[in-house]
Write an enzyme that holds these catalytic residues in place. Structure first.
Site, PDB file in Angstrom:
ATOM      1  N   GLU A  98       0.840  -1.197   0.000  1.00 28.12           N
ATOM      2  CA  GLU A  98       0.000   0.000   0.000  1.00 28.12           C
ATOM      3  C   GLU A  98       0.879   1.252   0.000  1.00 28.12           C
ATOM      4  O   GLU A  98       2.024   1.222   0.455  1.00 28.12           O
ATOM      5  CB  GLU A  98      -0.934  -0.058   1.232  1.00 28.12           C
ATOM      6  CG  GLU A  98      -1.884   1.089   1.420  1.00 28.12           C
ATOM      7  CD  GLU A  98      -2.871   1.329   0.278  1.00 28.12           C
ATOM      8  OE1 GLU A  98      -2.403   1.550  -0.858  1.00 28.12           O
ATOM      9  OE2 GLU A  98      -4.085   1.360   0.541  1.00 28.12           O
ATOM     10  N   ASP A  99       0.317   2.332  -0.510  1.00 28.28           N
ATOM     11  CA  ASP A  99       1.078   3.587  -0.536  1.00 28.28           C
ATOM     12  C   ASP A  99       1.081   4.268   0.832  1.00 28.28           C
ATOM     13  O   ASP A  99       2.115   4.721   1.312  1.00 28.28           O
ATOM     14  CB  ASP A  99       0.537   4.548  -1.620  1.00 28.28           C
ATOM     15  CG  ASP A  99      -0.980   4.776  -1.538  1.00 28.28           C
ATOM     16  OD1 ASP A  99      -1.653   4.171  -0.663  1.00 28.28           O
ATOM     17  OD2 ASP A  99      -1.494   5.563  -2.351  1.00 28.28           O
ATOM     18  N   ASP A 102      -3.986   5.755   6.341  1.00 32.49           N
ATOM     19  CA  ASP A 102      -4.508   7.000   6.900  1.00 32.49           C
ATOM     20  C   ASP A 102      -5.467   6.621   8.047  1.00 32.49           C
ATOM     21  O   ASP A 102      -5.022   6.404   9.172  1.00 32.49           O
ATOM     22  CB  ASP A 102      -5.200   7.745   5.758  1.00 32.49           C
ATOM     23  CG  ASP A 102      -5.658   9.134   6.118  1.00 32.49           C
ATOM     24  OD1 ASP A 102      -5.034   9.751   6.994  1.00 32.49           O
ATOM     25  OD2 ASP A 102      -6.636   9.627   5.528  1.00 32.49           O
ATOM     26  N   PHE A 151      -1.619  16.228   4.012  1.00 31.44           N
ATOM     27  CA  PHE A 151      -1.929  15.552   2.759  1.00 31.44           C
ATOM     28  C   PHE A 151      -0.681  15.561   1.878  1.00 31.44           C
ATOM     29  O   PHE A 151      -0.082  16.597   1.644  1.00 31.44           O
ATOM     30  CB  PHE A 151      -3.098  16.229   2.033  1.00 31.44           C
ATOM     31  CG  PHE A 151      -3.684  15.337   0.983  1.00 31.44           C
ATOM     32  CD1 PHE A 151      -4.619  14.378   1.325  1.00 31.44           C
ATOM     33  CD2 PHE A 151      -3.267  15.418  -0.334  1.00 31.44           C
ATOM     34  CE1 PHE A 151      -5.139  13.511   0.364  1.00 31.44           C
ATOM     35  CE2 PHE A 151      -3.777  14.561  -1.297  1.00 31.44           C
ATOM     36  CZ  PHE A 151      -4.716  13.604  -0.951  1.00 31.44           C
ATOM     37  N   ARG A 164       1.082  11.889  -9.222  1.00 37.32           N
ATOM     38  CA  ARG A 164       1.593  10.548  -8.894  1.00 37.32           C
ATOM     39  C   ARG A 164       3.022  10.357  -9.391  1.00 37.32           C
ATOM     40  O   ARG A 164       3.779   9.565  -8.851  1.00 37.32           O
ATOM     41  CB  ARG A 164       0.723   9.464  -9.543  1.00 37.32           C
ATOM     42  CG  ARG A 164      -0.693   9.377  -9.014  1.00 37.32           C
ATOM     43  CD  ARG A 164      -1.343   8.093  -9.519  1.00 37.32           C
ATOM     44  NE  ARG A 164      -2.792   8.099  -9.394  1.00 37.32           N
ATOM     45  CZ  ARG A 164      -3.453   7.765  -8.284  1.00 37.32           C
ATOM     46  NH1 ARG A 164      -2.809   7.411  -7.205  1.00 37.32           N
ATOM     47  NH2 ARG A 164      -4.767   7.794  -8.251  1.00 37.32           N
TER      48      ARG A 164
HETATM   49  P1  IMP Z   1      -7.473   4.911   4.692  1.00 37.51           P
HETATM   50  O1  IMP Z   1      -8.490   3.866   4.274  1.00 37.51           O
HETATM   51  O2  IMP Z   1      -8.121   6.086   5.339  1.00 37.51           O
HETATM   52  O3  IMP Z   1      -6.339   4.356   5.488  1.00 37.51           O
HETATM   53  O4  IMP Z   1      -6.947   5.539   3.356  1.00 37.51           O
HETATM   54  C1  IMP Z   1      -6.011   4.949   2.585  1.00 37.51           C
HETATM   55  C2  IMP Z   1      -6.029   5.555   1.204  1.00 37.51           C
HETATM   56  O5  IMP Z   1      -6.347   6.954   1.213  1.00 37.51           O
HETATM   57  C3  IMP Z   1      -4.652   5.465   0.605  1.00 37.51           C
HETATM   58  O6  IMP Z   1      -4.487   4.270  -0.094  1.00 37.51           O
HETATM   59  C4  IMP Z   1      -4.611   6.669  -0.303  1.00 37.51           C
HETATM   60  O7  IMP Z   1      -5.111   6.326  -1.569  1.00 37.51           O
HETATM   61  C5  IMP Z   1      -5.536   7.678   0.325  1.00 37.51           C
HETATM   62  N1  IMP Z   1      -4.778   8.699   1.086  1.00 37.51           N
HETATM   63  C6  IMP Z   1      -4.727   8.858   2.422  1.00 37.51           C
HETATM   64  N2  IMP Z   1      -3.934   9.886   2.772  1.00 37.51           N
HETATM   65  C7  IMP Z   1      -3.464  10.383   1.613  1.00 37.51           C
HETATM   66  C8  IMP Z   1      -2.553  11.465   1.307  1.00 37.51           C
HETATM   67  O8  IMP Z   1      -2.031  12.190   2.170  1.00 37.51           O
HETATM   68  N3  IMP Z   1      -2.297  11.667  -0.005  1.00 37.51           N
HETATM   69  C9  IMP Z   1      -2.844  10.904  -0.996  1.00 37.51           C
HETATM   70  N4  IMP Z   1      -3.675   9.893  -0.761  1.00 37.51           N
HETATM   71  C10 IMP Z   1      -3.996   9.632   0.531  1.00 37.51           C
HETATM   72 MG    MG Z   2      -4.473   4.089  -2.202  1.00 39.25          MG
END
Ligand code: IMP
Ligand code: MG
Length: 178
Positions: A98-99, A102, A151, A164
């Site tokens: 995963e990237d 959050d 962000f 990206r």
């Molecule tokens: P989560 O489900 O809230 O943990 O969100 C995960 C996904 O939200 C990641 O795979 C990203 O695609 C997106 N995301 C969360 N924070 C960022 C950020 O700071 N920049 C870009 N994408 C983000």
């Molecule tokens: Mg993502």
């Protein structure tokens, strides 16, 4: 693209060094296992490409696309599988690539989903983690970098599908998303 950047948080060299270390660690831990890397589209594509080159084992790779964000900079709290895996995970040692984590919602959902399909093991490697924003507890097995609640864009991460292709990780100027 410079107009959108507030500050470079991780340089290309820093990321390259860390990804090499992660690849070595994973190569040791998965020796003799049936490792399947599952990259989460599209954010993890660049990390996945770099990471898999640094894993010195016979592995397979696959991709999934999930949506939880839409085009905004905050999570909507919904996870939907947009593109599923091409092959079964049964008996495989799955490592989700995963990237960023959050809220944790995406990975909490995905680990549970892949476990229920009969994977032998399911672990997580993420390039970035924003621990301050966590809503659901998720065990991160391999972590690139922990970052503050800002962000970020670049190295696969987007804002409204842009940025990206930046080779580093940077914070986004507030004026871009406000
Ligand atoms: P989560 O489900 O809230 O943990 O969100 C995960 C996904 O939200 C990641 O795979 C990203 O695609 C997106 N995301 C969360 N924070 C960022 C950020 O700071 N920049 C870009 N994408 C983000
Ligand atoms: Mg993502």
């Amino acid at each position: 693209m410079k107009k959108a950047i507030k500050e470079v948080l991780l340089t290309e060299a820093e990321i390259t060094t860390r990804v090499k270390e992660l690849g070595k660690e994973i190569s040791v831990d998965y020796e003799g296992k049936d490792l399947l890397l599952v990259g989460i589209l599209k954010g993890a594509v660049i990390f996945m490409a770099e990471l898999c080159k640094n894993i010195d084992l016979p592995i397979t790779i696959d991709f999934m696309a999930v949506s939880s964000y839409g085009n905004s900079s905050r999570s909507t709290g919904e996870v939907k599988i947009v593109k599923d895996l091409d092959f079964s995970v049964e008996g495989k040692d799955v490592l989700i690539v995963e990237d960023i984590i959050d809220t944790g919602l995406t990975l909490a959902y995905l680990t549970e989903n892949l476990r229920s399909r009969g994977a032998n093991s399911v672990r997580i490697v993420t390039l970035l983690d924003k621990p301050d924003r966590r809503n659901i507890e998720v065990k991160v097995d391999y972590l690139g970098f922990s970052i503050p609640d800002e962000f970020v864009i670049g190295y696969g991460l987007d804002y409204a599908e842009l940025y990206r292709n930046l080779p580093f990780v940077a914070s986004l100027k507030e004026e871009i998303y406000s």
